[in-house]
Write a protein that holds these residues in place. Structure first.
Motif, PDB file in Angstrom:
ATOM      1  N   ALA A   1       0.647  -1.162   0.049  1.00  0.00           N
ATOM      2  CA  ALA A   1      -0.167  -0.046   0.100  1.00  0.00           C
ATOM      3  C   ALA A   1       0.843   1.127   0.175  1.00  0.00           C
ATOM      4  O   ALA A   1       0.459   2.320  -0.588  1.00  0.00           O
ATOM      5  CB  ALA A   1      -0.930   0.223   1.153  1.00  0.00           C
ATOM      6  N   LYS A   2       1.977   1.146   0.696  1.00  0.00           N
ATOM      7  CA  LYS A   2       2.766   2.362   1.045  1.00  0.00           C
ATOM      8  C   LYS A   2       3.516   2.686  -0.318  1.00  0.00           C
ATOM      9  O   LYS A   2       3.896   3.895  -0.939  1.00  0.00           O
ATOM     10  CB  LYS A   2       3.676   2.212   1.883  1.00  0.00           C
ATOM     11  N   MET A   3       3.982   1.570  -1.151  1.00  0.00           N
ATOM     12  CA  MET A   3       4.562   1.635  -2.363  1.00  0.00           C
ATOM     13  C   MET A   3       3.713   2.087  -3.669  1.00  0.00           C
ATOM     14  O   MET A   3       3.983   2.903  -4.184  1.00  0.00           O
ATOM     15  CB  MET A   3       5.037  -0.075  -2.840  1.00  0.00           C
ATOM     16  N   ILE A   4       2.584   1.764  -3.500  1.00  0.00           N
ATOM     17  CA  ILE A   4       1.537   2.059  -4.589  1.00  0.00           C
ATOM     18  C   ILE A   4       1.302   3.787  -4.198  1.00  0.00           C
ATOM     19  O   ILE A   4       1.243   4.393  -5.063  1.00  0.00           O
ATOM     20  CB  ILE A   4      -0.009   1.461  -4.241  1.00  0.00           C
ATOM     21  N   GLU A   5       1.105   4.131  -2.926  1.00  0.00           N
ATOM     22  CA  GLU A   5       0.988   5.472  -2.399  1.00  0.00           C
ATOM     23  C   GLU A   5       2.052   6.403  -3.064  1.00  0.00           C
ATOM     24  O   GLU A   5       1.866   7.392  -3.747  1.00  0.00           O
ATOM     25  CB  GLU A   5       0.709   5.727  -0.985  1.00  0.00           C
ATOM     26  N   ALA A   6       3.321   5.899  -2.610  1.00  0.00           N
ATOM     27  CA  ALA A   6       4.444   6.787  -3.162  1.00  0.00           C
ATOM     28  C   ALA A   6       4.626   6.968  -4.632  1.00  0.00           C
ATOM     29  O   ALA A   6       4.929   8.114  -5.189  1.00  0.00           O
ATOM     30  CB  ALA A   6       5.649   6.221  -2.345  1.00  0.00           C
ATOM     31  N   ALA A   7       4.433   5.759  -5.274  1.00  0.00           N
ATOM     32  CA  ALA A   7       4.548   5.633  -6.789  1.00  0.00           C
ATOM     33  C   ALA A   7       3.577   6.698  -7.443  1.00  0.00           C
ATOM     34  O   ALA A   7       3.863   7.583  -8.230  1.00  0.00           O
ATOM     35  CB  ALA A   7       4.294   4.301  -7.304  1.00  0.00           C
ATOM     36  N   GLU A   8       2.175   6.386  -7.073  1.00  0.00           N
ATOM     37  CA  GLU A   8       1.155   7.523  -7.361  1.00  0.00           C
ATOM     38  C   GLU A   8       1.581   9.112  -7.226  1.00  0.00           C
ATOM     39  O   GLU A   8       1.434   9.898  -7.926  1.00  0.00           O
ATOM     40  CB  GLU A   8      -0.260   7.163  -6.774  1.00  0.00           C
ATOM     41  N   LYS A   9       1.865   9.353  -5.861  1.00  0.00           N
ATOM     42  CA  LYS A   9       2.159  10.674  -5.742  1.00  0.00           C
ATOM     43  C   LYS A   9       3.620  11.119  -6.581  1.00  0.00           C
ATOM     44  O   LYS A   9       3.191  12.278  -6.747  1.00  0.00           O
ATOM     45  CB  LYS A   9       2.524  10.811  -4.115  1.00  0.00           C
ATOM     46  N   ILE A  10       4.386  10.503  -6.865  1.00  0.00           N
ATOM     47  CA  ILE A  10       5.519  10.807  -7.567  1.00  0.00           C
ATOM     48  C   ILE A  10       5.020  11.188  -8.897  1.00  0.00           C
ATOM     49  O   ILE A  10       5.304  12.020  -9.654  1.00  0.00           O
ATOM     50  CB  ILE A  10       6.769   9.853  -7.297  1.00  0.00           C
ATOM     51  N   LEU A  11       4.167  10.190  -9.563  1.00  0.00           N
ATOM     52  CA  LEU A  11       3.633  10.373 -10.758  1.00  0.00           C
ATOM     53  C   LEU A  11       2.748  11.590 -10.889  1.00  0.00           C
ATOM     54  O   LEU A  11       2.838  12.460 -11.874  1.00  0.00           O
ATOM     55  CB  LEU A  11       2.823   9.346 -11.350  1.00  0.00           C
ATOM     56  N   ARG A  12       1.955  11.955  -9.757  1.00  0.00           N
ATOM     57  CA  ARG A  12       1.176  13.096  -9.941  1.00  0.00           C
ATOM     58  C   ARG A  12       2.190  14.530  -9.546  1.00  0.00           C
ATOM     59  O   ARG A  12       1.987  15.333 -10.164  1.00  0.00           O
ATOM     60  CB  ARG A  12       0.225  13.030  -8.591  1.00  0.00           C
ATOM     61  N   LEU A  13       3.138  14.289  -8.788  1.00  0.00           N
ATOM     62  CA  LEU A  13       4.132  15.509  -8.981  1.00  0.00           C
ATOM     63  C   LEU A  13       4.872  15.757 -10.105  1.00  0.00           C
ATOM     64  O   LEU A  13       4.888  16.842 -10.611  1.00  0.00           O
ATOM     65  CB  LEU A  13       5.356  15.089  -7.568  1.00  0.00           C
ATOM     66  N   ALA A  14       5.130  14.739 -10.841  1.00  0.00           N
ATOM     67  CA  ALA A  14       5.778  14.591 -12.104  1.00  0.00           C
ATOM     68  C   ALA A  14       4.651  15.316 -13.037  1.00  0.00           C
ATOM     69  O   ALA A  14       5.119  16.410 -13.934  1.00  0.00           O
ATOM     70  CB  ALA A  14       6.346  13.475 -12.942  1.00  0.00           C
ATOM     71  N   ASP A  15       3.448  14.965 -12.906  1.00  0.00           N
ATOM     72  CA  ASP A  15       2.424  15.775 -14.029  1.00  0.00           C
ATOM     73  C   ASP A  15       2.331  16.953 -13.625  1.00  0.00           C
ATOM     74  O   ASP A  15       2.079  17.985 -14.461  1.00  0.00           O
ATOM     75  CB  ASP A  15       1.197  15.066 -13.533  1.00  0.00           C
ATOM     76  N   SER A  16       2.424  17.533 -12.544  1.00  0.00           N
ATOM     77  CA  SER A  16       2.204  18.797 -11.951  1.00  0.00           C
ATOM     78  C   SER A  16       3.479  19.699 -12.535  1.00  0.00           C
ATOM     79  O   SER A  16       3.163  20.970 -12.301  1.00  0.00           O
ATOM     80  CB  SER A  16       1.965  18.999 -10.412  1.00  0.00           C
ATOM     81  N   ASN A  17       4.736  19.160 -12.749  1.00  0.00           N
ATOM     82  CA  ASN A  17       5.620  19.712 -13.185  1.00  0.00           C
ATOM     83  C   ASN A  17       5.884  19.718 -14.644  1.00  0.00           C
ATOM     84  O   ASN A  17       7.059  19.847 -15.080  1.00  0.00           O
ATOM     85  CB  ASN A  17       6.856  19.409 -12.172  1.00  0.00           C
ATOM     86  N   ARG A  18       5.157  19.169 -15.409  1.00  0.00           N
ATOM     87  CA  ARG A  18       5.332  18.942 -16.804  1.00  0.00           C
ATOM     88  C   ARG A  18       5.251  20.388 -17.554  1.00  0.00           C
ATOM     89  O   ARG A  18       4.412  21.414 -17.222  1.00  0.00           O
ATOM     90  CB  ARG A  18       4.460  17.952 -17.213  1.00  0.00           C
TER      91      ARG A  18
END
Length: 191
Positions: free
Chosen positions: A174-191
């Motif tokens: 669950a923590k791995m999924i949460e971290a991966a999703e948050k990093i993808l969302r962070l990358a999305d907000s910085n594109r």
């Protein structure tokens, strides 16, 4: 070069399956570099540029709350933005851009590469990112894997953004999924 960095780099290269990735910074506080990312056609016919300065835009300070501790960042050998923590048991990994997604096999080919690197991977679709986004979590097939790793990708039509997470000890799925999703969302907000 630390063993952790070698492991993250090797996993990243393997998961990319020969895809060309780009990132535009030489250090967290470094100057933008050339990565060859340019304009590509999105599936809706509009022109969109793959991010050129993702490493410059995603800082250690951005990643620290997601990963739960102080983080260092640097541009890795494949051009991805690599991040790590001092504690070798903590999460580390990379985030990067695949600038020519369709010429490199596209979203489904990338997901196939992820599933081939993990034993019994579980798929976790992510809503609200790009055209489609997914994270896979499982035990690594290579090496002595007793700890889960995660790989995720978001498709933007002409380019993709990807994340790879490795760990040293006992972090739950669950923590791995949460971290991966948050990093993808962070990358999305910085594109």
């Amino acid at each position: 070069m630390t063993m952790r960095r070698v492991a993250v780099g090797a996993v990243g290269v393997i998961l990319l399956g020969g895809l060309i990735v780009g990132c535009g910074s030489t250090k967290e506080t470094g100057e933008p570099g050339a990565n060859g990312a340019g304009s590509v056609s999105e599936s809706n016919g509009s022109k969109a540029a793959a991010p050129k300065d993702l490493c410059k835009n995603i800082t250690a300070a951005d990643l620290a709350p997601i990963l739960g501790g102080p983080v260092t960042t640097e541009v890795g050998p494949t051009g991805d933005c690599e991040f790590a923590q001092d504690d070798p048991r903590a999460l580390s990994g990379s985030v990067g851009v695949v600038p020519s997604a369709q010429t490199n096999g596209g979203f489904e080919a990338y997901l196939t590469g992820l599933t081939l690197m993990l034993d019994s991977p579980t798929k976790h679709p992510i809503s609200g990112l790009g055209e489609q986004s997914t994270v896979y979590v499982g035990m690594p097939k290579m090496g002595s894997g007793e700890n889960l790793m995660a790989g995720g990708v978001t498709d933007y039509g002409g380019y993709m953004m990807q994340v790879t997470l490795t760990q040293g000890q006992g972090i739950p799925e669950a923590k791995m999924i949460e971290a991966a999703e948050k990093i993808l969302r962070l990358a999305d907000s910085n594109r």
